[in-house]
Design a protein around this motif. Structure first.
Motif, mmCIF file in Angstrom:
data_model
loop_
_atom_site.group_PDB
_atom_site.id
_atom_site.type_symbol
_atom_site.label_atom_id
_atom_site.label_comp_id
_atom_site.label_asym_id
_atom_site.label_seq_id
_atom_site.Cartn_x
_atom_site.Cartn_y
_atom_site.Cartn_z
ATOM 1 N N GLY A 147 2.086 -16.652 -0.008
ATOM 2 C CA GLY A 147 2.788 -15.389 -0.211
ATOM 3 C C GLY A 147 3.485 -15.318 -1.554
ATOM 4 O O GLY A 147 3.282 -16.155 -2.435
ATOM 5 N N ARG A 148 4.296 -14.306 -1.675
ATOM 6 C CA ARG A 148 5.041 -14.067 -2.911
ATOM 7 C C ARG A 148 6.514 -13.901 -2.580
ATOM 8 O O ARG A 148 6.880 -13.624 -1.444
ATOM 9 N N VAL A 149 7.341 -14.037 -3.602
ATOM 10 C CA VAL A 149 8.784 -13.893 -3.450
ATOM 11 C C VAL A 149 9.242 -12.703 -4.287
ATOM 12 O O VAL A 149 8.867 -12.572 -5.447
ATOM 13 N N THR A 150 10.042 -11.856 -3.658
ATOM 14 C CA THR A 150 10.664 -10.743 -4.362
ATOM 15 C C THR A 150 12.171 -10.960 -4.302
ATOM 16 O O THR A 150 12.736 -11.120 -3.214
ATOM 17 N N LEU A 151 12.802 -10.993 -5.459
ATOM 18 C CA LEU A 151 14.250 -11.159 -5.531
ATOM 19 C C LEU A 151 14.889 -9.799 -5.744
ATOM 20 O O LEU A 151 14.524 -9.075 -6.668
ATOM 21 N N LEU A 152 15.834 -9.473 -4.888
ATOM 22 C CA LEU A 152 16.518 -8.183 -4.965
ATOM 23 C C LEU A 152 18.009 -8.407 -5.111
ATOM 24 O O LEU A 152 18.605 -9.170 -4.358
ATOM 25 N N THR A 153 18.589 -7.750 -6.072
ATOM 26 C CA THR A 153 20.037 -7.702 -6.164
ATOM 27 C C THR A 153 20.433 -6.237 -6.150
ATOM 28 O O THR A 153 19.753 -5.386 -6.717
ATOM 29 N N VAL A 154 21.511 -5.963 -5.448
ATOM 30 C CA VAL A 154 21.957 -4.584 -5.285
ATOM 31 C C VAL A 154 23.337 -4.440 -5.905
ATOM 32 O O VAL A 154 24.240 -5.229 -5.628
ATOM 33 N N ILE A 155 23.469 -3.428 -6.727
ATOM 34 C CA ILE A 155 24.756 -3.091 -7.329
ATOM 35 C C ILE A 155 25.346 -1.963 -6.503
ATOM 36 O O ILE A 155 24.736 -0.894 -6.382
ATOM 37 N N GLU A 156 26.498 -2.233 -5.922
ATOM 38 C CA GLU A 156 27.153 -1.189 -5.142
ATOM 39 C C GLU A 156 28.050 -0.394 -6.080
ATOM 40 O O GLU A 156 28.896 -0.964 -6.774
ATOM 41 N N PRO A 157 27.863 0.926 -6.120
ATOM 42 C CA PRO A 157 28.657 1.739 -7.046
ATOM 43 C C PRO A 157 30.123 1.761 -6.634
ATOM 44 O O PRO A 157 30.448 1.657 -5.450
ATOM 45 N N ALA A 158 30.973 1.870 -7.625
ATOM 46 C CA ALA A 158 32.411 1.982 -7.359
ATOM 47 C C ALA A 158 32.684 3.319 -6.681
ATOM 48 O O ALA A 158 31.979 4.309 -6.907
ATOM 49 N N ASP A 159 33.702 3.340 -5.861
ATOM 50 C CA ASP A 159 34.034 4.558 -5.117
ATOM 51 C C ASP A 159 34.539 5.686 -6.015
ATOM 52 O O ASP A 159 34.177 6.832 -5.845
ATOM 53 N N HIS A 160 35.382 5.335 -6.947
ATOM 54 C CA HIS A 160 35.997 6.386 -7.771
ATOM 55 C C HIS A 160 35.756 6.092 -9.244
ATOM 56 O O HIS A 160 36.041 5.013 -9.727
ATOM 57 N N GLN A 161 35.250 7.072 -9.917
ATOM 58 C CA GLN A 161 35.053 6.971 -11.354
ATOM 59 C C GLN A 161 35.896 8.060 -12.014
ATOM 60 O O GLN A 161 35.508 9.213 -12.058
ATOM 61 N N HIS A 162 37.078 7.670 -12.511
ATOM 62 C CA HIS A 162 37.976 8.659 -13.101
ATOM 63 C C HIS A 162 37.507 9.112 -14.475
ATOM 64 O O HIS A 162 37.659 10.274 -14.824
ATOM 65 N N TRP A 163 36.960 8.210 -15.239
ATOM 66 C CA TRP A 163 36.482 8.556 -16.565
ATOM 67 C C TRP A 163 35.010 8.233 -16.637
ATOM 68 O O TRP A 163 34.589 7.081 -16.479
ATOM 69 N N MET A 164 34.217 9.212 -16.862
ATOM 70 C CA MET A 164 32.780 9.040 -16.827
ATOM 71 C C MET A 164 32.285 7.984 -17.811
ATOM 72 O O MET A 164 31.463 7.151 -17.460
ATOM 73 N N SER A 165 32.792 7.991 -19.044
ATOM 74 C CA SER A 165 32.308 7.031 -20.040
ATOM 75 C C SER A 165 32.660 5.605 -19.632
ATOM 76 O O SER A 165 31.860 4.681 -19.840
ATOM 77 N N VAL A 166 33.836 5.404 -19.054
ATOM 78 C CA VAL A 166 34.219 4.071 -18.576
ATOM 79 C C VAL A 166 33.312 3.677 -17.419
ATOM 80 O O VAL A 166 32.827 2.541 -17.339
ATOM 81 N N GLY A 167 33.043 4.603 -16.522
ATOM 82 C CA GLY A 167 32.161 4.337 -15.387
ATOM 83 C C GLY A 167 30.755 3.979 -15.840
ATOM 84 O O GLY A 167 30.138 3.054 -15.289
ATOM 85 N N ASN A 168 30.246 4.677 -16.824
ATOM 86 C CA ASN A 168 28.908 4.382 -17.346
ATOM 87 C C ASN A 168 28.852 3.000 -17.990
ATOM 88 O O ASN A 168 27.888 2.265 -17.817
ATOM 89 N N LEU A 169 29.902 2.668 -18.727
ATOM 90 C CA LEU A 169 29.970 1.361 -19.370
ATOM 91 C C LEU A 169 30.031 0.257 -18.309
ATOM 92 O O LEU A 169 29.330 -0.757 -18.412
ATOM 93 N N MET A 170 30.842 0.454 -17.288
ATOM 94 C CA MET A 170 30.950 -0.529 -16.210
ATOM 95 C C MET A 170 29.612 -0.680 -15.485
ATOM 96 O O MET A 170 29.193 -1.799 -15.164
ATOM 97 N N ALA A 171 28.940 0.427 -15.236
ATOM 98 C CA ALA A 171 27.646 0.385 -14.550
ATOM 99 C C ALA A 171 26.629 -0.395 -15.378
ATOM 100 O O ALA A 171 25.862 -1.195 -14.825
ATOM 101 N N GLN A 172 26.627 -0.183 -16.686
ATOM 102 C CA GLN A 172 25.687 -0.906 -17.544
ATOM 103 C C GLN A 172 26.000 -2.398 -17.565
ATOM 104 O O GLN A 172 25.094 -3.235 -17.540
ATOM 105 N N GLU A 173 27.286 -2.748 -17.600
ATOM 106 C CA GLU A 173 27.667 -4.159 -17.574
ATOM 107 C C GLU A 173 27.234 -4.819 -16.268
ATOM 108 O O GLU A 173 26.725 -5.946 -16.267
ATOM 109 N N LEU A 174 27.413 -4.115 -15.146
ATOM 110 C CA LEU A 174 26.996 -4.653 -13.855
ATOM 111 C C LEU A 174 25.483 -4.845 -13.808
ATOM 112 O O LEU A 174 24.985 -5.846 -13.285
ATOM 113 N N ARG A 175 24.755 -3.893 -14.351
ATOM 114 C CA ARG A 175 23.290 -4.012 -14.374
ATOM 115 C C ARG A 175 22.859 -5.188 -15.248
ATOM 116 O O ARG A 175 21.976 -5.954 -14.869
#
Length: 176
Positions: A54-82
């Protein structure tokens, strides 16, 4: 008409049957977060995949933060998590290759972890088993294991294997 079986004569027997359609090798979907116990689950899945072809598939899931007060900060955080998730996947993929000689499929999904596991399973019919790691007993059951046990059991169409994160290499050899 000839009686020679090679010419389709009366003694030829039934025509050769068509080969059954070839199925893709079964995939072992392993949910990883970079922890030591998730690496035990990866080693378990690798051993099973090698034994079954068989084969192996590795999955990691990024759970989004509940509140994003500043969109640019949220986008930066999302990119860092990714970026962090992709780095973890690359590290574990190198371990899989060194340990088992397999090249795993690498996936990053964003959303609630249980939902994303289910989406991946619906999107990929080749997944034949989901493999998760259980945290050591002193840490108590993780959020994902609790959710899967309470919410998901009736919706699964493949086996769910929960690998104790404290298994030794000898334990893994014995079990696989």
């Amino acid at each position: 008409m000839s009686d020679d079986p090679s010419n389709g004569g009366p003694d030829a027997g039934p025509p050769p049957s068509a080969a059954p359609p070839r199925r893709a090798p079964v995939k072992f979907l392993v949910c990883v977060d970079g922890s030591a116990h998730s690496r035990v689950a990866v080693r378990y899945a690798c051993r099973r995949a090698r034994a079954r072809g068989g084969r192996v598939t590795l999955l990691t899931v990024i759970e989004p933060a509940d509140h994003q007060h500043w969109m640019s900060v949220g986008n930066l955080m999302a990119q860092e998590l990714r970026d962090q998730a992709e780095q973890v996947l690359q590290e574990i993929a190198a371990e899989v290759n060194a340990f088992a000689g397999l090249l795993p499929e690498l996936l990053v999904r964003v959303g609630p972890i249980g939902d994303e596991i289910m989406r991946q399973m619906r999107e990929d019919a080749d997944i034949g088993m989901v493999v998760l790691a259980a945290r050591p007993p002193a840490e108590g059951p993780g959020k994902l294991v609790r959710w899967l046990a309470s919410q998901l059991a009736g919706d699964l169409h493949v086996p769910l294997t929960i690998v104790p994160g404290n298994l030794s290499e000898d334990d893994l050899l014995r079990l696989t």
